[in-house]
Design a protein around this motif. Structure first.
Motif, short mmCIF file in Angstrom:
data_model
loop_
_atom_site.label_atom_id
_atom_site.label_comp_id
_atom_site.label_asym_id
_atom_site.label_seq_id
_atom_site.Cartn_x
_atom_site.Cartn_y
_atom_site.Cartn_z
N GLU A 174 0.82 -1.21 0.00
CA GLU A 174 0.00 0.00 0.00
C GLU A 174 0.86 1.26 0.00
O GLU A 174 0.54 2.26 -0.68
N GLU A 211 0.73 4.13 -2.80
CA GLU A 211 0.46 5.52 -2.46
C GLU A 211 1.61 6.42 -2.91
O GLU A 211 1.40 7.55 -3.40
N ARG A 212 2.83 5.92 -2.73
CA ARG A 212 3.98 6.73 -3.15
C ARG A 212 3.98 6.91 -4.66
O ARG A 212 4.30 7.99 -5.17
N ARG A 229 1.27 6.85 -6.65
CA ARG A 229 0.19 7.79 -6.98
C ARG A 229 0.58 9.23 -6.63
O ARG A 229 0.27 10.17 -7.38
#
Length: 622
Positions: free
Chosen positions: A61, A65-66, A68
């Motif tokens: 995750e 997230e990084r 995105r």
């Protein structure tokens, strides 16, 4: 194949049900160890694996997230640059009156290089493209410009921006992917109505993506899933993060491979924990096995060996070296020694009582044997008294009187003469049969007198053993046994002599008792007759005499009770000294007696074992 299967089945049965206590304890400990190891493995797996899987999920995750965030930051820089152009008054005036000077200034290679964009375009409110340009380095790229124009034609800017002044997104331009920023063209002070849109595109490559993520990544144009795609491997994991276009669907994916350090670490920890716990269990089991063998099995084996010595030698020696232990094994040793002391005292008391009891039992046994020997005499006398004469005396006298007459017809005289001759012959046969029966009775009476005469010496001393022909003794007692009752009994026995070491008188009484018991068992069947067969077998210096009958038989579990003093299977008799005395007498002659039967109604066999006379002579000569 069948012997191999049977052998394998035997080994499996031995493993399932071992005979020794040590093997059972080892098997139990092994099973417990295996179950414990499996349970510990499951416990560690249920704790470690989910925990590390959760950590790995969080790591995935974080990578997503990084990624995105990096893509969003990349697109927001383009949006920030295009927003400045949209609020530029010159852009507002240009959209009203397009001039070549503004185009030269705003779309120059230097201006695009400073903005770090690859493409720019102005679009009117009606969707008309005022100007569009795409440069790769210092050269224009007509193909990419055409792809940019085609994408602009598919975008509804009014719907895309909504109430906002600017927006950013990614578009697919043929084999390339670009971050696009779009903003409304308006004055810097916000006055006036918007006169169109300005658009900037910055191409993103796999190298740029790798720089943004600080790891090796690539733009994958084949993965067009709107959801994150995670493809785990044994040591690495492929992560594909979708790159969304203006319609909200993926146009490409940012794909990269990351090592599964957490998962590998979890597996290693699980293997290490399982190996360590298994090794610990093995060490504990090995120590327990050694301790059990030393503290339990070895003392028990010493007690067992001592019991074997006591059984074989008869010496009631005490078990040493167990008094110092204060645990259960020491208590067992002390209890065993106490039992041996009691047995020794009881043996001494029993020897004294046996001597006194033997003297009283001897007299009763003599009466029992005398009764068995007198039975044939009683039967012979009963038969003699009850038996009618073969010829009526009156009839014979009348026949003789008629023969004395001179006027007797010749045919009548011949018939009377034949009748008288037959009567005289029958009388002779009857007299001979009575003589034979009296001879048997005389032998039985002689046997009774011999029993009574030698009882005094037999009651106090061990019987003197001498070679005697057991076949002759069997034949004599079989003759007597035929007259022991009203039964019709057929006897069969070997004719060849077999010499054994024993007391002829006592052995004759034992065999006579066994014949009497066999006759009673045959009578109990209610068939009125039967057969008694005797077989003699010599082997290894021993002679075995088997007396088999087809009587009522008995249950196998009743065998030990037959030799108890006072036991009898006949409800109308009391005492039960026959088999008890026979067993003691065989023991006194250094022999043995045992009874066997296949069950009720299957008959029985009495087996006498004595030392062969020829073997005894060889031992004496040596």
């Amino acid at each position: 194949m069948a012997p191999v299967i049977r052998a394998a089945g035997g080994r499996i049965g031995a493993l399932r049900n071992p005979r020794s206590l040590g093997a059972k304890l080892v098997l139990i400990l092994t099973v417990v160890g295996l179950i414990g190891s499996a349970a510990l493995t499951l416990l560690l797996a249920s704790v470690i694996v989910p925990s590390f899987n959760q950590l790995e999920s969080k790591s995935v995750e974080a990578h997503v997230e990084r990624t995105r965030a990096a893509l969003g930051e990349y697109a927001s820089k383009v949006e920030s640059a295009v927003r400045d152009y949209g609020d530029w008054n010159s852009s507002y005036d240009y959209m009203a009156h397009q001039t070549a000077a503004f185009e030269e200034e705003s779309f120059s290679p230097l201006a695009m290089a400073n903005l770090d964009v690859s493409g720019m375009a102005y679009v009117g409110n009606d969707g008309r493209i005022v100007i569009a340009r795409w440069r790769d380095g210092n050269r224009d790229s007509p193909a990419m410009r055409a792809a940019l124009i085609a994408q602009i034609g598919r975008i509804d800017f009014r719907k895309l921006l909504g109430a906002r002044n600017s927006a950013s997104f990614f578009v697919r331009l043929g084999p390339a992917v670009a971050a696009v920023g779009v903003a409304q063209v308006r004055r810097s002070d916000g006055s006036g109505t918007p006169r169109g849109y300005v658009l900037m595109a910055r191409r993103i490559t796999s190298a740029q993506l790798s720089g943004l993520l600080q790891l090796t990544a690539r733009l994958d144009l084949t993965i067009l899933s709107d959801a994150n795609r995670i493809t785990p491997g044994s040591n690495t994991m492929l992560i594909a993060v979708p790159i969304f276009g203006p319609g909200g669907h993926a146009i490409a994916s940012a794909a990269f491979t990351v090592p599964r350090d957490i998962s590998v670490l979890g597996r290693r920890m699980l293997i290490l924990a399982v190996a360590g716990s298994t090794l610990l269990l093995l060490v504990v089991l090995l120590m327990l096995r050694r301790m059990i063998a030393r503290l339990v099995l070895k003392p028990l084996r010493r007690v067992e060996n001592h019991m074997q010595v006591v059984r074989t030698s008869g010496a009631l020696g005490l078990l040493p070296d167990e008094a110092v232990r204060q645990d259960e094994i020491g208590s067992l040793g002390r209890s065993f020694n106490a039992m041996l002391r009691q047995l020794k005292d009881l043996r001494e008391q029993l020897e004294v009582q046996s001597f006194a009891l033997g003297r009283s039992e001897s007299a009763v046994a003599v009466m029992h044997n005398v009764r068995n020997a007198l039975n044939p005499i009683s039967t012979i006398l009963s038969h003699g008294i009850a038996q009618a004469p073969p010829v009526d005396r009156g009839t014979l006298d009348r026949a003789i009187a008629e023969l004395a007459k001179d006027d007797m017809p010749q045919p009548r005289r011949e018939k009377l003469a034949a009748f008288v001759a037959a009567a005289i012959e029958a009388e002779g046969r009857d007299r001979e049969e009575r003589r034979r029966q009296l001879q048997v009775g005389r032998e039985a009476m002689s046997h009774v007198l011999e029993i009574i005469g030698e009882q005094q010496q037999a009651a106090h001393d061990r019987p003197e053993l001498e070679p005697c022909d057991v076949t002759e003794i069997i034949a004599k007692n079989a003759t007597i046994a035929r007259y022991s009752g009203e039964l019709s009994i057929a006897f069969s026995f070997p004719a060849r002599p077999h010499r054994v070491m024993g007391s002829r008188l006592i052995l004759s009484q034992v065999i006579g008792n066994l014949f009497a018991n066999a006759a009673e068992a045959i009578g109990a069947t209610g068939l009125g007759g039967g057969c008694i067969g005797v077989t003699i077998h010599e082997a290894n210096g021993q002679t075995c005499i088997a007396i088999r009958d087809d009587g009522e038989g008995f249950a196998k579990d009743r065998t030990p009770t037959f030799f108890q003093r006072g036991f009898s299977t006949r409800k109308h008799k009391s005492g039960g000294l026959g088999l008890h005395w026979c067993a003691n007498s065989m023991s006194a002659m250094q022999g043995s007696l045992r009874l066997e039967s296949e069950g009720p109604g299957m008959g029985a066999v009495a087996v006498l074992t004595l030392e062969s006379a020829a073997e005894a002579k060889q031992e004496l000569a040596a």
